[in-house]
Design a protein around this motif. Sequence first.
Motif, short mmCIF file in Angstrom:
data_model
loop_
_atom_site.label_atom_id
_atom_site.label_comp_id
_atom_site.label_asym_id
_atom_site.label_seq_id
_atom_site.Cartn_x
_atom_site.Cartn_y
_atom_site.Cartn_z
N SER A 165 28.45 -27.22 2.42
CA SER A 165 29.67 -27.59 3.13
C SER A 165 30.14 -29.01 2.77
CB SER A 165 29.42 -27.52 4.64
OG SER A 165 28.37 -28.41 4.99
N SER A 166 29.69 -29.57 1.63
CA SER A 166 30.12 -30.92 1.21
C SER A 166 31.51 -30.87 0.61
CB SER A 166 29.11 -31.51 0.22
OG SER A 166 29.05 -30.68 -0.91
N SER A 167 32.08 -32.05 0.36
CA SER A 167 33.46 -32.13 -0.15
C SER A 167 33.53 -31.70 -1.61
CB SER A 167 33.97 -33.57 0.00
OG SER A 167 33.17 -34.44 -0.78
N SER A 168 34.73 -31.44 -2.08
CA SER A 168 34.94 -30.95 -3.45
C SER A 168 34.63 -32.03 -4.48
CB SER A 168 36.40 -30.50 -3.63
OG SER A 168 37.28 -31.58 -3.38
N SER A 169 34.89 -33.30 -4.16
CA SER A 169 34.63 -34.37 -5.12
C SER A 169 33.15 -34.56 -5.35
CB SER A 169 35.25 -35.69 -4.62
OG SER A 169 34.69 -36.02 -3.36
N SER A 170 32.34 -34.51 -4.27
CA SER A 170 30.90 -34.67 -4.42
C SER A 170 30.29 -33.48 -5.15
CB SER A 170 30.26 -34.85 -3.04
OG SER A 170 30.50 -33.70 -2.24
N SER A 171 30.86 -32.27 -4.94
CA SER A 171 30.34 -31.07 -5.63
C SER A 171 30.58 -31.16 -7.13
CB SER A 171 30.99 -29.82 -5.05
OG SER A 171 32.38 -29.84 -5.30
N SER A 172 31.76 -31.65 -7.55
CA SER A 172 32.05 -31.76 -8.99
C SER A 172 31.12 -32.76 -9.66
CB SER A 172 33.50 -32.16 -9.20
OG SER A 172 33.74 -33.42 -8.59
N SER A 173 30.89 -33.92 -8.99
CA SER A 173 30.00 -34.92 -9.56
C SER A 173 28.57 -34.41 -9.61
CB SER A 173 30.08 -36.22 -8.77
OG SER A 173 29.69 -35.98 -7.42
N SER A 174 28.16 -33.67 -8.58
CA SER A 174 26.79 -33.12 -8.57
C SER A 174 26.62 -32.07 -9.65
CB SER A 174 26.50 -32.54 -7.20
OG SER A 174 27.37 -31.45 -6.92
N SER A 175 27.67 -31.24 -9.90
CA SER A 175 27.58 -30.25 -10.97
C SER A 175 27.44 -30.90 -12.34
CB SER A 175 28.82 -29.35 -10.95
OG SER A 175 29.98 -30.13 -11.21
N ALA A 176 28.17 -31.99 -12.57
CA ALA A 176 28.05 -32.71 -13.85
C ALA A 176 26.66 -33.29 -14.00
CB ALA A 176 29.11 -33.79 -13.92
N ALA A 177 26.13 -33.87 -12.91
CA ALA A 177 24.79 -34.44 -12.98
C ALA A 177 23.74 -33.35 -13.18
CB ALA A 177 24.51 -35.21 -11.69
N SER A 178 23.95 -32.20 -12.53
CA SER A 178 22.98 -31.10 -12.70
C SER A 178 22.99 -30.58 -14.13
CB SER A 178 23.28 -29.98 -11.71
OG SER A 178 24.58 -29.46 -11.97
#
Length: 412
Positions: A167-180
Motif C-alpha cells: 500500500s506504499s506510494s507510486s513514487s516509492s514503488s518505482s524507486s524500489s523496483s529500480a533498486a530491486s
Amino acid sequence: SRPFRCSPLPPLAPRLPAPGRLAAMNHPPAMGGKTAWGVRELAATGLADDPEEIKKIKAAAADFQRREEERLRRLHGMDGEAERILADRHARRSTFDPTASTTNTDDIKRMQEEALRKMREAKEARRAAKRQQKGKEGAPAKKRKKKKKKDESESSSSSSGSSSSASSSSSSSSSSSAASKKKKKKEKKAGRAKEKVLFEIRMDQLQARESSPPAADQPVAPLDPELKRKAEEARLREKEVKKKAKEQAAAWAAEMKQKEAEAEAKRQAELKRREEEAEAKRKADEEARRKAQEEAAEAKRRADEDAAKKAAEAEERKKLFSVSSGFKREGKKSGIDRSKPVIGGYFEGQTVYAAKNITVRGNLVVKLGCSGVIIGPAENNPTQRIAVEFSKREDRLPGCLNVVPAEIKKNR
C-alpha cells in the motif's frame, strides 16, 4: 537663408620642414651602415635660443663621431687580421657540433620544475577556494543526490522485505523496483562467477581422477551426470574453437601464399615486360644505326657520283677551251686555202681578228682586236669550234686556241 560653409579639415600628415632647414632621421645600428646622430627631425635654424637643445645636439653629434671612429678603428684592425679571422672561422666551422646545447640544461630543468610546482599550487589553491565556497553555500547537489538515492534504496529494501509494503506510494514503488532490478543483476553476476569457480574446481577434480586411477580400497565417488555433460560440452566447444582457429589460420596462410604468388607473378611479368622493352629498344637503336649508316653510305656515294660528274663536266669544258696541240705547222701559211673551209664561212690560213676579249675560266687569254691565223677545225669539237693561232696570248702559252665563230671576225 545663411550660406553653407565647410569647416576646415584637420591636417592628414605632419608638415614637412622648410626648404632652408636640415632634416635627418635616426636609424638604429641593427639596420646596418652609418647612423644619423639625430633622435628626431632637427632644424638647423631656430635652435639658438634653447641652450639645452643645443647641448643635446652637440652631445649626440659627439657620440656619433665617437661611434664612427670606433667603427673605423675596428674595421682597420679586422683588415690587418683578415687571415687570422678567416682561420678562426674555419676552425669554429670544422669543430661545430649542431647537437651541442648552448644553454645550461640544469637551469632549464629547474625553471620547468619551478613552473610546474607553481601551477600545481595554483590548482590546489583554486580547488581549496571552490571547496570553501561550496561549504559556505551548503552541501553540493551531487552528494545530496547520492545521499537521497541511498535513502531510497534502503527504504525500497525494507519495503520489499515486508509484506505490508503493497500500500506504499507510486513514487516509492518505482524507486524500489529500480533498486530491486539492480540488486538482482548483481546477484546474477555473483552467481555466474560462483558457478564458474565451482565448474573449474570440478573440472580439475575430474582431470585428476582420470589421470590417476583410485586405489582398490578407496571408493570411487559417483560423478554427477549434469557436470559430466557440461564438461563434455565444454570440451567439444573448445575443440570446435581450436578447429575453427586452425581453419582460419590455414585460410589466412593460403590467402597470404596466394597473394605472394600473385605478387611474384606480377613482378616476373614486370621484369619480362621491361626486358622486352629493353630488347625492342635495342633492336630499334640497331635498326636506326643501320639505317643511318646506309643513308650515310648512300649520301657519300651520291656525293662521289656528283663530284665525278662535275669533274667530267669540268674536264669537258676544259677540253673545249684547251689549246689544240694536234696541229703541226711546218711553217707559216701565206695564203687562204679555199679548198678547206671551216664553220662560220672561214677557210684554213685565213687571217682573223678577236671580236672580243677571250677568257678561259675567268682568265684573259686574247685581247680584243688581236690577229690570228685559222689552223683548221678543232679536234675535240670540229662542228662548233675553230682552231686559231693568235699572234699574242696574254697567258704566254704556246699553241692554238679553240674558239667559236662569234669570238672572231674577218676585219679589224
